[in-house]
Design an enzyme around this catalytic site. Sequence first.
Site, PDB file in Angstrom:
ATOM      1  N   GLY A  86     -27.263  37.922 -82.759  1.00 19.92           N
ATOM      2  CA  GLY A  86     -27.860  38.893 -83.662  1.00 19.92           C
ATOM      3  C   GLY A  86     -29.360  38.752 -83.883  1.00 19.92           C
ATOM      4  N   ASP A 100     -30.250  37.208 -88.437  1.00 22.67           N
ATOM      5  CA  ASP A 100     -30.246  38.647 -88.687  1.00 22.67           C
ATOM      6  C   ASP A 100     -29.866  38.958 -90.135  1.00 22.67           C
ATOM      7  OD1 ASP A 100     -27.638  37.762 -88.329  1.00 22.67           O
ATOM      8  OD2 ASP A 100     -27.121  39.240 -86.795  1.00 22.67           O
ATOM      9  N   ASP A 141     -24.731  36.606 -95.443  1.00 19.28           N
ATOM     10  CA  ASP A 141     -23.704  37.274 -96.253  1.00 19.28           C
ATOM     11  C   ASP A 141     -23.004  36.218 -97.116  1.00 19.28           C
ATOM     12  OD1 ASP A 141     -21.798  38.997 -97.254  1.00 19.28           O
ATOM     13  OD2 ASP A 141     -20.649  39.140 -95.401  1.00 19.28           O
ATOM     14  N   LYS A 161     -27.499  39.794 -98.036  1.00 22.26           N
ATOM     15  CA  LYS A 161     -26.480  40.479 -98.853  1.00 22.26           C
ATOM     16  C   LYS A 161     -26.004  39.495 -99.915  1.00 22.26           C
ATOM     17  CE  LYS A 161     -23.525  41.906 -95.513  1.00 22.26           C
ATOM     18  NZ  LYS A 161     -22.454  42.685 -94.806  1.00 22.26           N
ATOM     19  N   PHE A 188     -21.167  46.909 -94.670  1.00 21.51           N
ATOM     20  CA  PHE A 188     -21.192  46.410 -93.297  1.00 21.51           C
ATOM     21  C   PHE A 188     -22.209  47.222 -92.499  1.00 21.51           C
ATOM     22  CE2 PHE A 188     -19.851  45.765 -88.931  1.00 21.51           C
ATOM     23  CZ  PHE A 188     -19.786  44.385 -88.927  1.00 21.51           C
ATOM     24  N   ASP A 247     -23.961  43.647 -84.834  1.00 25.85           N
ATOM     25  CA  ASP A 247     -22.916  44.323 -84.060  1.00 25.85           C
ATOM     26  C   ASP A 247     -21.647  44.581 -84.863  1.00 25.85           C
ATOM     27  OD1 ASP A 247     -22.112  41.484 -84.133  1.00 25.85           O
ATOM     28  OD2 ASP A 247     -20.534  42.130 -82.759  1.00 25.85           O
ATOM     29  N   ARG A 299     -25.688  46.827 -81.136  1.00 29.24           N
ATOM     30  CA  ARG A 299     -26.836  45.926 -81.284  1.00 29.24           C
ATOM     31  C   ARG A 299     -28.141  46.607 -80.875  1.00 29.24           C
ATOM     32  NH1 ARG A 299     -24.853  40.619 -82.020  1.00 29.24           N
ATOM     33  NH2 ARG A 299     -22.943  40.134 -80.900  1.00 29.24           N
TER      34      ARG A 299
HETATM   35  P1  IMP Z   1     -22.280  34.576 -93.218  1.00 29.04           P
HETATM   36  O1  IMP Z   1     -21.851  33.265 -92.615  1.00 29.04           O
HETATM   37  O2  IMP Z   1     -21.126  35.277 -93.914  1.00 29.04           O
HETATM   38  O3  IMP Z   1     -23.489  34.467 -94.095  1.00 29.04           O
HETATM   39  O4  IMP Z   1     -22.597  35.567 -92.054  1.00 29.04           O
HETATM   40  C1  IMP Z   1     -23.602  35.409 -91.151  1.00 29.04           C
HETATM   41  C2  IMP Z   1     -23.284  36.151 -89.880  1.00 29.04           C
HETATM   42  O5  IMP Z   1     -22.254  37.123 -90.065  1.00 29.04           O
HETATM   43  C3  IMP Z   1     -24.477  36.925 -89.401  1.00 29.04           C
HETATM   44  O6  IMP Z   1     -25.276  36.163 -88.560  1.00 29.04           O
HETATM   45  C4  IMP Z   1     -23.849  38.093 -88.682  1.00 29.04           C
HETATM   46  O7  IMP Z   1     -23.580  37.727 -87.348  1.00 29.04           O
HETATM   47  C5  IMP Z   1     -22.555  38.317 -89.396  1.00 29.04           C
HETATM   48  N1  IMP Z   1     -22.644  39.426 -90.382  1.00 29.04           N
HETATM   49  C6  IMP Z   1     -22.685  39.334 -91.731  1.00 29.04           C
HETATM   50  N2  IMP Z   1     -22.769  40.545 -92.305  1.00 29.04           N
HETATM   51  C7  IMP Z   1     -22.788  41.429 -91.278  1.00 29.04           C
HETATM   52  C8  IMP Z   1     -22.881  42.881 -91.223  1.00 29.04           C
HETATM   53  O8  IMP Z   1     -22.972  43.605 -92.225  1.00 29.04           O
HETATM   54  N3  IMP Z   1     -22.873  43.413 -89.971  1.00 29.04           N
HETATM   55  C9  IMP Z   1     -22.781  42.679 -88.826  1.00 29.04           C
HETATM   56  N4  IMP Z   1     -22.711  41.341 -88.840  1.00 29.04           N
HETATM   57  C10 IMP Z   1     -22.703  40.728 -90.062  1.00 29.04           C
END
Ligand code: IMP
Length: 179
Positions: free
Chosen positions: A43, A99, A102, A130, A151, A158, A164
């Site tokens: 990403g 990228d 979350d 987020k 999302f 992606d 992407r």
């Molecule tokens: P986390 O571990 O939940 O913070 O997520 C990090 C990873 O989840 C990011 O690097 C993205 O690859 C993926 N991700 C989180 N939110 C989204 C979204 O809204 N769209 C696409 N990929 C996401």
Amino acid sequence: MRNDIAKILVSETEIAEICDRLGKQLTIDYQDKEPILVGLLKGCMPFMSDLTRHIDLMFEVAYMSVSSYHGGIASSGDVKIKMDLDISIKGRDVLIVEDIVDTANTIVTIIELFKHRGAKSVKMVTLLDKPEGRQRPYQPEYVGKVIPKEFVVGYGLDYNEFYRNLPYVGVLKPEVYNK
Ligand code: IMP
């Protein structure tokens, strides 16, 4: 592809402004350092490419591939290293390029790993944040834009490996992942 987007959340113009702003800030903050920028694949690719051209410093670039999604639209919370770094980060100032943050499961796991490997400092720059999605307390040092818990796809992000290549970040129509 563009018909699957409900609305544009971060336009091409805004992305360019974000890269310019963050690049200038990083140039100031890392002035006396020679950092390693670690991009988390896949990403980070467009953001890494655009952001680095706004950082006026000597730095190295490295990549790592991690996965917490395994397809779909929700983090599994189980972070796997699919491809590791090819350089040592011992004693180095590391700046992770992401990228989006979350749940923060990915970034917190990687930061712990990098500290364990002896990095001098570990900070992160993320295009999107987020904060409503957090499962662990975490605040990135450099944030392009805070977005609601939706999302999103495009500009590296992606859904099941697609979208992407969109030049902006948009909200995917729910019917795309509900079908
Ligand atoms: P986390 O571990 O939940 O913070 O997520 C990090 C990873 O989840 C990011 O690097 C993205 O690859 C993926 N991700 C989180 N939110 C989204 C979204 O809204 N769209 C696409 N990929 C996401």
